[in-house]
Enzyme design. Structure first.
Site, PDB file in Angstrom:
ATOM      1  N   GLY A  87       0.804  -1.223   0.056  1.00 12.58           N
ATOM      2  CA  GLY A  87      -0.070  -0.045  -0.150  1.00 12.58           C
ATOM      3  C   GLY A  87       0.717   1.341  -0.136  1.00 12.58           C
TER       4      GLY A  87
ATOM      5  N   SER B 196       1.940   8.061   2.240  1.00 12.09           N
ATOM      6  CA  SER B 196       1.123   6.958   2.374  1.00 12.09           C
ATOM      7  C   SER B 196       1.373   6.524   4.093  1.00 12.09           C
ATOM      8  CB  SER B 196       1.487   5.832   1.615  1.00 12.09           C
ATOM      9  OG  SER B 196       1.262   5.925  -0.117  1.00 12.09           O
ATOM     10  N   ILE B 197       0.143   6.147   4.616  1.00  9.17           N
ATOM     11  CA  ILE B 197       0.147   5.452   5.753  1.00  9.17           C
ATOM     12  C   ILE B 197       1.045   4.276   6.091  1.00  9.17           C
ATOM     13  CG2 ILE B 197      -1.186   4.157   7.606  1.00  9.17           C
ATOM     14  CD1 ILE B 197      -3.649   6.103   6.881  1.00  9.17           C
TER      15      ILE B 197
ATOM     16  N   ASP C 141      -1.430  -6.172  -7.997  1.00  8.20           N
ATOM     17  CA  ASP C 141      -2.834  -5.749  -7.941  1.00  8.20           C
ATOM     18  C   ASP C 141      -3.655  -6.714  -7.317  1.00  8.20           C
ATOM     19  OD1 ASP C 141      -5.501  -5.061  -8.366  1.00  8.20           O
ATOM     20  OD2 ASP C 141      -5.249  -4.472 -10.440  1.00  8.20           O
ATOM     21  N   VAL C 142      -3.980  -6.355  -6.063  1.00 11.02           N
ATOM     22  CA  VAL C 142      -4.749  -7.394  -5.072  1.00 11.02           C
ATOM     23  C   VAL C 142      -6.144  -7.903  -5.760  1.00 11.02           C
ATOM     24  CG1 VAL C 142      -3.767  -6.426  -2.896  1.00 11.02           C
ATOM     25  CG2 VAL C 142      -5.977  -5.526  -3.822  1.00 11.02           C
TER      26      VAL C 142
ATOM     27  N   ALA D  55     -12.415   2.828  -3.783  1.00  8.10           N
ATOM     28  CA  ALA D  55     -13.823   2.725  -4.206  1.00  8.10           C
ATOM     29  C   ALA D  55     -13.835   3.826  -5.558  1.00  8.10           C
ATOM     30  CB  ALA D  55     -14.640   3.099  -3.234  1.00  8.10           C
TER      31      ALA D  55
ATOM     32  N   TYR E 238     -18.475   9.086   3.034  1.00  4.55           N
ATOM     33  CA  TYR E 238     -17.464   7.846   2.994  1.00  4.55           C
ATOM     34  C   TYR E 238     -18.189   6.604   2.108  1.00  4.55           C
ATOM     35  CZ  TYR E 238     -13.530   4.973   4.538  1.00  4.55           C
ATOM     36  OH  TYR E 238     -12.461   4.290   4.643  1.00  4.55           O
TER      37      TYR E 238
ATOM     38  N   LYS F  25     -15.348  -1.300   5.097  1.00  4.97           N
ATOM     39  CA  LYS F  25     -14.336  -1.261   6.201  1.00  4.97           C
ATOM     40  C   LYS F  25     -15.005  -1.771   7.362  1.00  4.97           C
ATOM     41  CE  LYS F  25     -10.616   1.355   5.141  1.00  4.97           C
ATOM     42  NZ  LYS F  25      -9.264   0.690   4.931  1.00  4.97           N
TER      43      LYS F  25
ATOM     44  N   THR G 114      -3.441  11.794   2.614  1.00  8.06           N
ATOM     45  CA  THR G 114      -2.837  11.096   1.499  1.00  8.06           C
ATOM     46  C   THR G 114      -3.235  11.000   0.299  1.00  8.06           C
ATOM     47  OG1 THR G 114      -4.296   9.163   2.156  1.00  8.06           O
ATOM     48  CG2 THR G 114      -2.281   9.644   3.394  1.00  8.06           C
ATOM     49  N   LEU G 115      -2.680  10.477  -0.670  1.00  8.97           N
ATOM     50  CA  LEU G 115      -3.447  10.469  -1.993  1.00  8.97           C
ATOM     51  C   LEU G 115      -4.745   9.978  -2.040  1.00  8.97           C
ATOM     52  CD1 LEU G 115      -2.108  10.913  -4.750  1.00  8.97           C
ATOM     53  CD2 LEU G 115      -1.637   8.513  -4.840  1.00  8.97           C
TER      54      LEU G 115
HETATM   55  P1  NAD Z   1      -2.540   5.987  -0.234  1.00  5.47           P
HETATM   56  O1  NAD Z   1      -3.286   6.557  -1.272  1.00  5.47           O
HETATM   57  O2  NAD Z   1      -1.458   6.460   0.065  1.00  5.47           O
HETATM   58  O3  NAD Z   1      -2.531   4.317  -0.088  1.00  5.47           O
HETATM   59  C1  NAD Z   1      -3.728   3.542  -0.736  1.00  5.47           C
HETATM   60  C2  NAD Z   1      -3.090   2.375  -1.578  1.00  5.47           C
HETATM   61  O4  NAD Z   1      -3.853   1.620  -1.930  1.00  5.47           O
HETATM   62  C3  NAD Z   1      -2.061   2.961  -2.625  1.00  5.47           C
HETATM   63  O5  NAD Z   1      -0.784   2.627  -2.493  1.00  5.47           O
HETATM   64  C4  NAD Z   1      -2.787   2.058  -3.905  1.00  5.47           C
HETATM   65  O6  NAD Z   1      -1.848   1.954  -4.643  1.00  5.47           O
HETATM   66  C5  NAD Z   1      -3.324   0.817  -3.142  1.00  5.47           C
HETATM   67  N1  NAD Z   1      -4.305   0.248  -4.004  1.00  5.47           N
HETATM   68  C6  NAD Z   1      -5.445   0.730  -4.432  1.00  5.47           C
HETATM   69  N2  NAD Z   1      -6.078  -0.193  -5.127  1.00  5.47           N
HETATM   70  C7  NAD Z   1      -5.036  -1.310  -5.021  1.00  5.47           C
HETATM   71  C8  NAD Z   1      -5.296  -2.659  -5.783  1.00  5.47           C
HETATM   72  N3  NAD Z   1      -6.081  -3.197  -6.617  1.00  5.47           N
HETATM   73  N4  NAD Z   1      -4.250  -3.518  -5.483  1.00  5.47           N
HETATM   74  C9  NAD Z   1      -3.116  -3.204  -4.615  1.00  5.47           C
HETATM   75  N5  NAD Z   1      -2.970  -1.995  -4.274  1.00  5.47           N
HETATM   76  C10 NAD Z   1      -4.151  -1.009  -4.371  1.00  5.47           C
HETATM   77  O7  NAD Z   1      -3.673   6.216   1.177  1.00  5.47           O
HETATM   78  P2  NAD Z   1      -3.710   5.924   2.732  1.00  5.47           P
HETATM   79  O8  NAD Z   1      -4.463   6.907   3.314  1.00  5.47           O
HETATM   80  O9  NAD Z   1      -2.240   5.879   3.124  1.00  5.47           O
HETATM   81  O10 NAD Z   1      -4.505   4.596   2.628  1.00  5.47           O
HETATM   82  C11 NAD Z   1      -4.026   3.274   2.960  1.00  5.47           C
HETATM   83  C12 NAD Z   1      -4.975   2.614   4.149  1.00  5.47           C
HETATM   84  O11 NAD Z   1      -5.333   3.486   5.093  1.00  5.47           O
HETATM   85  C13 NAD Z   1      -6.373   2.453   3.224  1.00  5.47           C
HETATM   86  O12 NAD Z   1      -6.697   1.075   3.864  1.00  5.47           O
HETATM   87  C14 NAD Z   1      -7.150   3.523   3.973  1.00  5.47           C
HETATM   88  O13 NAD Z   1      -8.715   3.264   3.861  1.00  5.47           O
HETATM   89  C15 NAD Z   1      -6.673   3.576   5.329  1.00  5.47           C
HETATM   90  N6  NAD Z   1      -7.311   4.807   5.885  1.00  5.47           N
HETATM   91  C16 NAD Z   1      -6.913   5.995   5.631  1.00  5.47           C
HETATM   92  C17 NAD Z   1      -7.064   7.145   6.072  1.00  5.47           C
HETATM   93  C18 NAD Z   1      -6.668   8.795   5.732  1.00  5.47           C
HETATM   94  O14 NAD Z   1      -7.576   9.554   6.186  1.00  5.47           O
HETATM   95  N7  NAD Z   1      -5.960   8.785   4.750  1.00  5.47           N
HETATM   96  C19 NAD Z   1      -7.803   7.041   7.636  1.00  5.47           C
HETATM   97  C20 NAD Z   1      -8.099   5.839   8.008  1.00  5.47           C
HETATM   98  C21 NAD Z   1      -7.604   4.652   7.274  1.00  5.47           C
HETATM   99  O1  0WE Z   2     -10.396   5.104   3.578  1.00  6.14           O
HETATM  100  C1  0WE Z   2      -9.984   6.167   3.038  1.00  6.14           C
HETATM  101  C2  0WE Z   2     -10.071   6.601   1.772  1.00  6.14           C
HETATM  102  C3  0WE Z   2     -10.141   5.726   0.759  1.00  6.14           C
HETATM  103  C4  0WE Z   2     -10.316   5.599  -0.800  1.00  6.14           C
HETATM  104  C5  0WE Z   2      -9.944   6.953  -1.326  1.00  6.14           C
HETATM  105  C6  0WE Z   2     -10.275   7.100  -2.719  1.00  6.14           C
HETATM  106  C7  0WE Z   2      -9.986   8.431  -3.442  1.00  6.14           C
HETATM  107  C8  0WE Z   2      -9.598   8.255  -4.765  1.00  6.14           C
HETATM  108  C9  0WE Z   2     -10.827   4.618  -1.492  1.00  6.14           C
HETATM  109  N1  0WE Z   2     -10.999   4.770  -2.933  1.00  6.14           N
HETATM  110  C10 0WE Z   2     -10.749   6.169  -3.468  1.00  6.14           C
HETATM  111  N2  0WE Z   2     -10.826   6.180  -4.615  1.00  6.14           N
HETATM  112  C11 0WE Z   2     -10.397   7.213  -5.577  1.00  6.14           C
HETATM  113  O2  0WE Z   2     -10.851   7.384  -6.706  1.00  6.14           O
HETATM  114  N3  0WE Z   2     -10.191   7.224   4.186  1.00  6.14           N
HETATM  115  C12 0WE Z   2     -10.158   6.782   5.214  1.00  6.14           C
HETATM  116  C13 0WE Z   2      -9.909   8.787   3.983  1.00  6.14           C
HETATM  117  C14 0WE Z   2     -11.157   9.319   3.584  1.00  6.14           C
HETATM  118  O3  0WE Z   2     -12.067   9.298   2.596  1.00  6.14           O
HETATM  119  C15 0WE Z   2     -13.102   9.709   2.695  1.00  6.14           C
HETATM  120  C16 0WE Z   2     -13.187  10.217   3.970  1.00  6.14           C
HETATM  121  C17 0WE Z   2     -11.882   9.887   4.571  1.00  6.14           C
HETATM  122  C18 0WE Z   2     -11.563  10.266   6.031  1.00  6.14           C
HETATM  123  C19 0WE Z   2     -14.222   9.954   1.913  1.00  6.14           C
HETATM  124  C20 0WE Z   2     -15.371  10.567   2.085  1.00  6.14           C
HETATM  125  C21 0WE Z   2     -15.352  11.041   3.750  1.00  6.14           C
HETATM  126  C22 0WE Z   2     -14.130  11.215   4.210  1.00  6.14           C
END
Ligand code: NAD
Ligand code: 0WE
Length: 263
Positions: free
Chosen positions: A13, A19-20, A64-65, A98, A158, A165, A196-197
Site C-alpha cells: 500500500g 502513505s500510511i 494488484d490485489v 472505491a 464515505y 471497512k 494522503t493520496l
Molecule cells: P494511499 O493512497 O497512500 O494508499 C492507498 C494504497 O492503496 C495505494 O498505494 C494504492 O496503490 C493501493 N491500492 C489501491 N487499489 C489497489 C489494488 N487493486 N491493488 C493493490 N493496491 C491497491 O492512502 P492511505 O490513506 O495511506 O491509505 C492506506 C489505508 O489507510 C487504506 O486502507 C485507507 O482506507 C486507510 N485509512 C486512511 C485514512 C486517511 O484518512 N488517509 C484514515 C484511516 C484509514
Molecule cells: O479510506 C479512506 C479513503 C479510501 C479511498 C479513497 C479514494 C480516493 C480516490 C478509496 N477509494 C478512493 N478512490 C479514488 O478514486 N479514508 C479513510 C480517507 C477518507 O476518504 C473519505 C473520507 C476519509 C476520511 C471519503 C469521504 C469522507 C471521508
C-alpha cells in the site's frame, strides 16, 4: 537492539511518502525489521523503488490485489528471495479503493459494480493476502490492516467505503480466530483522517480534517508516524496476547458523544 531485530515485514500500500504504509514501514525499519514492499505496478519504479532503497529494502514486487495470480506471485517471489524456510513475521495491508463517484452523493445510489469493487479491493484482499501468506507465517507473526471510523458510524460521503471497512473489521476477527491456534495475530488500526493520496480530492475532506483537530480530545490531527508507533506495537511481542482488535489512532475522536457546549 530493536524490538524487531531479525524480523521480516512485507508492506502493501505504499503510493508515496505521504502513505500510511510508508509511516509504518519507517517505524518497523527503525526498530530493526527488514522491510519489503508491494504496490500496484504503475507506482513501483517511480514511486516505491526510491523509497524502498532509502530503507535498504530490495524486495519490491508489483501486485494488484484484484488478481489472484499476482497475489500468488508476490509470495512465490518472497520464497525465492528469502528461502523456503524464511518466515514472514509482519504482513501490513494498507490499501483500499472505491470509485470516486461512490464517495460522493448518497450511499443508496451505489451500483452493484461499485459495491463489489470496493469490497473486493478493500476487504476481500485482506483475506486473500493472509491466506497466500499463511505458509510463511510463524508463531508470533502479526498481520495488520488499516480501517476508519466510517465502518461503525455514518461519515458523510464515505458511503460504500464504510461498508467495506465494516467487512474488513469483521474479517479481522474471523481471521484472528482462524490463525490464533497457529500463534498468528490479526488486528486493525483505525486511523483518524490523514492527507494522503487516498484523501486528495474527497469532497469535504479539508473541512473535516480541520474540524477533527478542534474536537478530538487530544486537539490535533494524526500523522503517519503516529500510526507507525501503533503498528510497531502490533508487529512486536509487546502485543503478544492482542488479536482480533481494532486499535484507534485518532486522538480519542471515537470516544466522543455529545460535544461540549460553546464557551
Ligand atoms: P494511499 O493512497 O497512500 O494508499 C492507498 C494504497 O492503496 C495505494 O498505494 C494504492 O496503490 C493501493 N491500492 C489501491 N487499489 C489497489 C489494488 N487493486 N491493488 C493493490 N493496491 C491497491 O492512502 P492511505 O490513506 O495511506 O491509505 C492506506 C489505508 O489507510 C487504506 O486502507 C485507507 O482506507 C486507510 N485509512 C486512511 C485514512 C486517511 O484518512 N488517509 C484514515 C484511516 C484509514
Ligand atoms: O479510506 C479512506 C479513503 C479510501 C479511498 C479513497 C479514494 C480516493 C480516490 C478509496 N477509494 C478512493 N478512490 C479514488 O478514486 N479514508 C479513510 C480517507 C477518507 O476518504 C473519505 C473520507 C476519509 C476520511 C471519503 C469521504 C469522507 C471521508
Amino acid at each position: 537492539m530493536g524490538l524487531l531485530d531479525g524480523r521480516r515485514a512485507l508492506i502493501f500500500g505504499v503510493a508515496n511518502d505521504h502513505s500510511i504504509a510508508w509511516g509504518i514501514a519507517k517505524a518497523l525499519h527503525d526498530a530493526g525489521a527488514t522491510v519489503g514492499f508491494s504496490s500496484v505496478e504503475s507506482l513501483i519504479e517511480r514511486r516505491v523503488r526510491p523509497l524502498a532503497t532509502s530503507l535498504g529494502a530490495t524486495f519490491v514486487e508489483p501486485c494488484d490485489v484484484q488478481d489472484d495470480a499476482q497475489i500468488a506471485r508476490v509470495f512465490e517471489r518472497w520464497r525465492e528471495a528469502h528461502g523456503d524456510d524464511a518466515g514472514l513475521h509482519v504482513l501490513v495491508h494498507a490499501l483500499a479503493f472505491a470509485r470516486r463517484e461512490d464517495l460522493e452523493g448518497a450511499f443508496i445510489d451505489t451500483s452493484r459494480e461499485g459495491f463489489a469493487l470496493a469490497l473486493d479491493v478493500s476487504a476481500y484482499s485482506l483475506v486473500a493476502l493472509t491466506r497466500a501468506a499463511r505458509p510463511l507465517l510463524r508463531r508470533g507473526s502479526s498481520v495488520m490492516t488499516l480501517t476508519y471510523y466510517g465502518a461503525e458510524k455514518v461519515v458523510a460521503n464515505y458511503n460504500v467505503m464504510g461498508v467495506a471497512k465494516a467487512a474488513l473489521e469483521a474479517s479481522v476477527r474471523y481471521l484472528a480466530a482462524d490463525l490464533g491456534p497457529d500463534g498468528v495475530r490479526v488486528n486493525a488500526i483505525s486511523a483518524g483522517p490523514v492527507r494522503t493520496l487516498a484523501a486528495a480530492g474527497i469532497s469535504g475532506f479539508k473541512t473535516m480534517y480541520g474540524q477533527f483537530a478542534d474536537v478530538a480530545p487530544l486537539r490535533s490531527n494524526i500523522g503517519i508516524d503516529d500510526v507507525g508507533g501503533t503498528a510497531l506495537y502490533l508487529a512486536s511481542d509487546l502485543s503478544r496476547q492482542v488479536t482480533g482488535e481494532v486499535i484507534y489512532v485518532d486522538g480519542g475522536f471515537n470516544i466522543l458523544g455529545v460535544p461540549a457546549p460553546e464557551g
